[in-house]
Design a protein around this motif. Sequence first.
Motif, short mmCIF file in Angstrom:
data_model
loop_
_atom_site.label_atom_id
_atom_site.label_comp_id
_atom_site.label_asym_id
_atom_site.label_seq_id
_atom_site.Cartn_x
_atom_site.Cartn_y
_atom_site.Cartn_z
N GLY A 1 66.30 24.82 36.85
CA GLY A 1 67.10 24.10 36.01
C GLY A 1 66.54 22.83 35.99
N ASP A 2 66.00 22.05 37.10
CA ASP A 2 64.96 20.82 36.40
C ASP A 2 64.41 20.94 35.82
N THR A 3 63.43 22.04 35.69
CA THR A 3 62.16 22.31 34.64
C THR A 3 62.37 22.02 33.83
N VAL A 4 63.80 22.02 32.62
CA VAL A 4 64.51 23.38 31.90
C VAL A 4 64.67 21.67 31.49
N GLU A 5 65.53 21.18 32.16
CA GLU A 5 66.45 19.17 31.61
C GLU A 5 64.82 18.76 31.51
N ALA A 6 64.02 19.09 32.33
CA ALA A 6 63.11 18.18 31.97
C ALA A 6 61.90 18.32 30.65
N VAL A 7 61.79 19.48 29.98
CA VAL A 7 61.38 19.64 28.90
C VAL A 7 62.48 19.93 27.84
N ALA A 8 64.05 19.78 27.80
CA ALA A 8 64.91 19.99 26.70
C ALA A 8 64.87 19.64 25.75
N PRO B 1 71.98 35.06 44.65
CA PRO B 1 72.18 34.04 43.24
C PRO B 1 73.14 32.72 43.42
N PRO B 2 72.61 31.98 42.52
CA PRO B 2 73.52 30.76 42.38
C PRO B 2 74.36 30.61 41.78
N GLY B 3 75.57 29.77 42.03
CA GLY B 3 77.24 29.87 41.58
C GLY B 3 77.14 30.20 40.06
N THR B 4 76.15 29.83 39.57
CA THR B 4 76.55 30.63 38.06
C THR B 4 76.23 32.61 37.98
N VAL C 1 70.21 33.65 38.03
CA VAL C 1 69.57 32.41 37.84
C VAL C 1 69.28 31.97 36.62
N THR C 2 69.25 33.28 35.62
CA THR C 2 69.19 33.84 34.25
C THR C 2 70.02 32.79 33.53
N GLU C 3 71.61 32.73 34.12
CA GLU C 3 72.36 32.30 33.36
C GLU C 3 72.51 30.99 33.61
N LEU C 4 72.04 30.89 35.00
CA LEU C 4 72.00 29.25 35.28
C LEU C 4 71.01 28.33 34.03
N VAL C 5 69.61 29.34 33.84
CA VAL C 5 69.03 28.63 32.68
C VAL C 5 69.79 28.87 31.33
N ALA C 6 70.30 29.49 31.49
CA ALA C 6 71.24 29.17 29.63
C ALA C 6 72.06 28.72 30.29
N GLN C 7 72.53 27.99 30.91
CA GLN C 7 73.64 26.68 31.09
C GLN C 7 73.04 25.51 30.72
#
Lengths: 222, 222
Positions: free
Chosen positions: A83-90, A117-120, A123-129
């Motif tokens: 999640g953090d990596t996605v936000e870092a490159v968003a 799994p995370p609450g989403t 992990v795949t859906e967490l990345v999408a979120q």
Amino acid sequence: MRIALLGGTGDIGEGLALRFARDTDHELLIGSRDPEKARDAVEGYEERLADVGASGDLKGFANEMAADRADVVLLSVPPYYAGDTVEAVADKLDSDTILVTPAVGMKGDEDGMHYHPPGTGSVTELVAQRAPDDVSVVGAFHNLAAGKLADLSTAFDLDTLVVADDADAKARVRQLADEIEGLRALDAGPLANAAEVESVTPLVINIAKHNDDMHDVGVKWI
Amino acid sequence: MRIALLGGTGDIGEGLALRFARDTDHELLIGSRDPEKARDAVEGYEERLADVGASGDLKGFANEMAADRADVVLLSVPPYYAGDTVEAVADKLDSDTILVTPAVGMKGDEDGMHYHPPGTGSVTELVAQRAPDDVSVVGAFHNLAAGKLADLSTAFDLDTLVVADDADAKARVRQLADEIEGLRALDAGPLANAAEVESVTPLVINIAKHNDDMHDVGVKWI
């Protein structure tokens, strides 16, 4: 095509970098938080490719720069950094970028590995979120043993499952996966089906642990 | 060996009855809540075995009587009946009986099938919880497509995963599964690892739905 492998210096990123380099003509942008580490990894990959008489188009970058230049951004980071990596490159991603995630949440205990799994839901859906709304997210390469993938002396005949809500992005990633020799990409449906795909990863680890002569277990759907 | 297939008149019970009858010499006790229905099912199975030049040792009984006479009791009932069926036959089971469960909790929505375990973590663990303490519970045959199993004109090369806490019971069920032609039984560890095994079942259904020319999908771990 330009493929960025964020966190491409280790684990599943290493194997995908080597296989894409050997088997395709795509330009591979190896990303790391530390660009020096990424360039060192590229040197190591080039040596290992040369050892098997192969070569590839590999360059090392900071994650942000790799993401900025790529058509496909592959998030080969541990699940808790995804999640953090996605936000870092968003802000380097746009509607033409396909974001691919192979990460799986697991935890181990004395019995074996378990899906965690995370609450989403996955992990795949967490990345999408966490990804910008206009970026297509595709789950793929979840159940590949990193060791087998990174060992270029090993031929394999394996499947990978692909999930996505965007049919075009899914088709492009399936095609890309099919370009790796011995890998077949199958469609497992929309992102909502990612949890069952991800949970195969702890399972292959448990199978390897409990059966003699099975290591780096992979899967073939027949 | 005497194998009882409780709920052996449909779904996975049908296929296992036919395959065990054709491929082994074990005595098969087909169980149903209604013994008449069990006897009718046996007649049908015998005809289908004769169609392929095979025969078997099959008899129909009420579930309780089948369980009472068997060394291995296979719970081929829908997941929501699994716990109640165990309790219905509990006083017929003893410390020599192995109770085998292939049931999986799933629910479907517009995206596909999803794993939907009970509060115990898996149906396999629910069965273990509801079984008498001295009865060994083994999870097996979870991910086999009922249609493929019941079609005796189809040869296959498939794996099934076995989970149990009792090593002897696990070994006996692995050996039993290996006696079915084209089936290989692998060890996936203790009962606590059952959830990841069960969640492959919705996944194979999703793969069959989303890929042309794939039906009754099975799995091979390599």
